[in-house]
Motif scaffolding. Structure first.
Motif, PDB file in Angstrom:
ATOM      1  N   ARG A 108      45.103 -92.067 -20.307  1.00  0.00           N
ATOM      2  CA  ARG A 108      43.867 -92.829 -20.163  1.00  0.00           C
ATOM      3  C   ARG A 108      43.040 -92.317 -18.988  1.00  0.00           C
ATOM      4  N   LEU A 109      43.712 -92.056 -17.863  1.00  0.00           N
ATOM      5  CA  LEU A 109      42.983 -91.565 -16.691  1.00  0.00           C
ATOM      6  C   LEU A 109      42.540 -90.112 -16.878  1.00  0.00           C
ATOM      7  N   LYS A 110      43.299 -89.332 -17.631  1.00  0.00           N
ATOM      8  CA  LYS A 110      42.867 -87.965 -17.939  1.00  0.00           C
ATOM      9  C   LYS A 110      41.517 -87.981 -18.643  1.00  0.00           C
ATOM     10  N   ALA A 111      41.360 -88.866 -19.607  1.00  0.00           N
ATOM     11  CA  ALA A 111      40.111 -88.935 -20.364  1.00  0.00           C
ATOM     12  C   ALA A 111      38.942 -89.300 -19.460  1.00  0.00           C
ATOM     13  N   LEU A 112      39.159 -90.233 -18.544  1.00  0.00           N
ATOM     14  CA  LEU A 112      38.098 -90.633 -17.622  1.00  0.00           C
ATOM     15  C   LEU A 112      37.745 -89.504 -16.664  1.00  0.00           C
ATOM     16  N   ALA A 113      38.759 -88.816 -16.127  1.00  0.00           N
ATOM     17  CA  ALA A 113      38.505 -87.729 -15.187  1.00  0.00           C
ATOM     18  C   ALA A 113      37.775 -86.573 -15.870  1.00  0.00           C
ATOM     19  N   LEU A 114      38.081 -86.349 -17.139  1.00  0.00           N
ATOM     20  CA  LEU A 114      37.428 -85.256 -17.867  1.00  0.00           C
ATOM     21  C   LEU A 114      35.942 -85.534 -18.080  1.00  0.00           C
ATOM     22  N   GLU A 115      35.577 -86.796 -18.199  1.00  0.00           N
ATOM     23  CA  GLU A 115      34.157 -87.133 -18.303  1.00  0.00           C
ATOM     24  C   GLU A 115      33.414 -86.755 -17.032  1.00  0.00           C
ATOM     25  N   ALA A 116      34.055 -86.964 -15.878  1.00  0.00           N
ATOM     26  CA  ALA A 116      33.401 -86.666 -14.596  1.00  0.00           C
ATOM     27  C   ALA A 116      33.435 -85.174 -14.273  1.00  0.00           C
ATOM     28  N   VAL A 117      34.521 -84.501 -14.645  1.00  0.00           N
ATOM     29  CA  VAL A 117      34.698 -83.074 -14.326  1.00  0.00           C
ATOM     30  C   VAL A 117      35.156 -82.352 -15.594  1.00  0.00           C
ATOM     31  N   PRO A 118      34.224 -81.994 -16.462  1.00  0.00           N
ATOM     32  CA  PRO A 118      34.592 -81.446 -17.782  1.00  0.00           C
ATOM     33  C   PRO A 118      35.385 -80.154 -17.723  1.00  0.00           C
ATOM     34  N   GLU A 119      35.250 -79.392 -16.637  1.00  0.00           N
ATOM     35  CA  GLU A 119      35.933 -78.101 -16.561  1.00  0.00           C
ATOM     36  C   GLU A 119      37.372 -78.205 -16.053  1.00  0.00           C
ATOM     37  N   ALA A 120      37.816 -79.418 -15.737  1.00  0.00           N
ATOM     38  CA  ALA A 120      39.148 -79.592 -15.161  1.00  0.00           C
ATOM     39  C   ALA A 120      40.247 -79.241 -16.154  1.00  0.00           C
TER      40      ALA A 120
END
Length: 359
Positions: free
Chosen positions: A115-127
């Motif tokens: 769940r947190l991976k999905a949120l972090a990917l929205e903020a930093v798509p290249e992660a």
């Protein structure tokens, strides 16, 4: 179809079948359930972290990292590594500031929660995401950030009894969880200088925090780089239980609903310092969050942002105070910096001693 058993019910069955479980087991299982089942951040969650309070926090972290990299010689490739990135808010702000000063690292997040991976990917798509540090690239300097990460790792508690030191365990009596002392002697696990204590004294350790720091310090020595650990904790050894639970922005009983509240404990930065030095990496110091952010210019940054957006000036000043005021996050939260041998001292920290023969 029956409802799945609560974690509390699972613990009671386990204790009934095999006996008390360790505090480390209880906290580890509870937080694993907690973080994989929700987004705990922000006003609608259970707690608010510094990056969510103001963009200034992440920006200053990014500027510190970029400054270290530039003064070390600006070697490439460069890697930004964050442990427990949450929603990616800190990384987004830090990376924006770093890029303004020529640092454009690849981005690597260590995060287990889908769940947190999905949120972090929205903020930093290249992660790119990893379960642990083992597969993070080793071909260039790493800039590591861990903000409010170590405090949620499972702690081990030892308690001094009339028979000596024992592991602090969790038992169930009449359906309620209670602390109890284990039977196995644990005196050998306590540093000799701290073995004499009053009955009931509690000593906390965090094996996971020490192991992760060991790995990071080794990486810094091997490939170059620097790291910042930001968390609430203490700089020198101390006794006492610091285990607590937070739900909906309020402290609650850690035993009330395992897996439904965030369990944390204060970080012992003295142990992390000793682990760092044992790996021949540089320990640049441990300072309060308030002193660190003031040294990096948060007060001037708040004023500058307030001039650009006068309608936001009051909220900016309130956010600044929340981050640095002694009675809020300024004193309780600490910032520890590590660096590779040969890398410079860090802004906001006193000049650090260097090992003989280092650059």
């Amino acid at each position: 179809m029956s409802e799945p058993a609560s974690l509390g019910e699972s613990f009671r069955r386990l204790i009934g079948a095999t006996g008390p479980i360790s505090v480390q087991h209880f906290m580890g299982e509870a937080n694993a359930r907690y973080y994989t089942s929700r987004d705990p951040f922000g006003a609608g969650g259970d707690f608010i972290t510094a990056p969510e309070i103001s963009q200034m926090f992440g920006e200053l972290i990014g500027l510190w990292l970029a400054d270290m990299w530039l003064r070390s010689g600006a070697a490439a490739p460069l890697h930004y590594v964050e442990l427990g990135p949450g929603r990616g808010t800190l990384a987004r702000d830090a990376l924006r500031a770093m890029r303004q000063h020529g640092a454009a690292p690849s981005v690597h997040f260590v995060e287990a929660s889908q769940r947190l991976k999905a949120l972090a990917l929205e903020a930093v798509p290249e992660a790119r995401f990893y379960e642990d540090l083992s597969r993070v690239p080793s071909d260039g300097p790493i800039l590591v950030v861990a903000n409010e990460f170590f405090d949620a790792l499972p702690i081990r508690q030892l308690v001094y009894t009339e028979e000596g030191w024992r592991e602090r365990m969790v038992a169930a009596r009449d359906g309620e969880f209670v602390f109890t002392a284990g039977r196995q002697p644990m005196d050998a696990a306590v540093p000799e200088a701290r073995r004499t204590a009053e009955i009931g004294t509690i000593l906390e350790t965090c094996p996971a925090a020490a192991a992760i720091t060991f790995e990071i310090a080794g990486r810094l020595k091997q490939q170059g780089g620097a790291a910042l650990f930001v968390d609430y904790g203490y700089a020198e050894p101390r006794f006492g239980s610091t285990l607590q639970a937070v739900r909906a922005h309020r402290k609650v009983d850690p035993f009330a609903e395992p897996g439904e509240a965030d369990l944390t404990a204060l970080v012992d930065f003295s142990i992390l310092r000793d682990v760092t030095l044992s790996r021949d990496a540089r320990w640049l110091g441990t300072v309060t969050q308030g002193d660190f952010l003031r040294a990096l210019g948060i007060e001037q940054r708040a004023q500058a942002l307030g001039r650009v957006a006068p309608e936001e000036r009051q909220s900016l000043l309130l956010a600044k105070d929340r981050l640095i005021a002694p009675e809020q996050m300024g004193e309780l939260f600490k910032v520890m910096a590590l660096a590779a041998p040969g890398w410079p001292d860090g802004a906001g920290f006193p000049p650090a001693p260097r090992a003989p023969g280092s650059g």
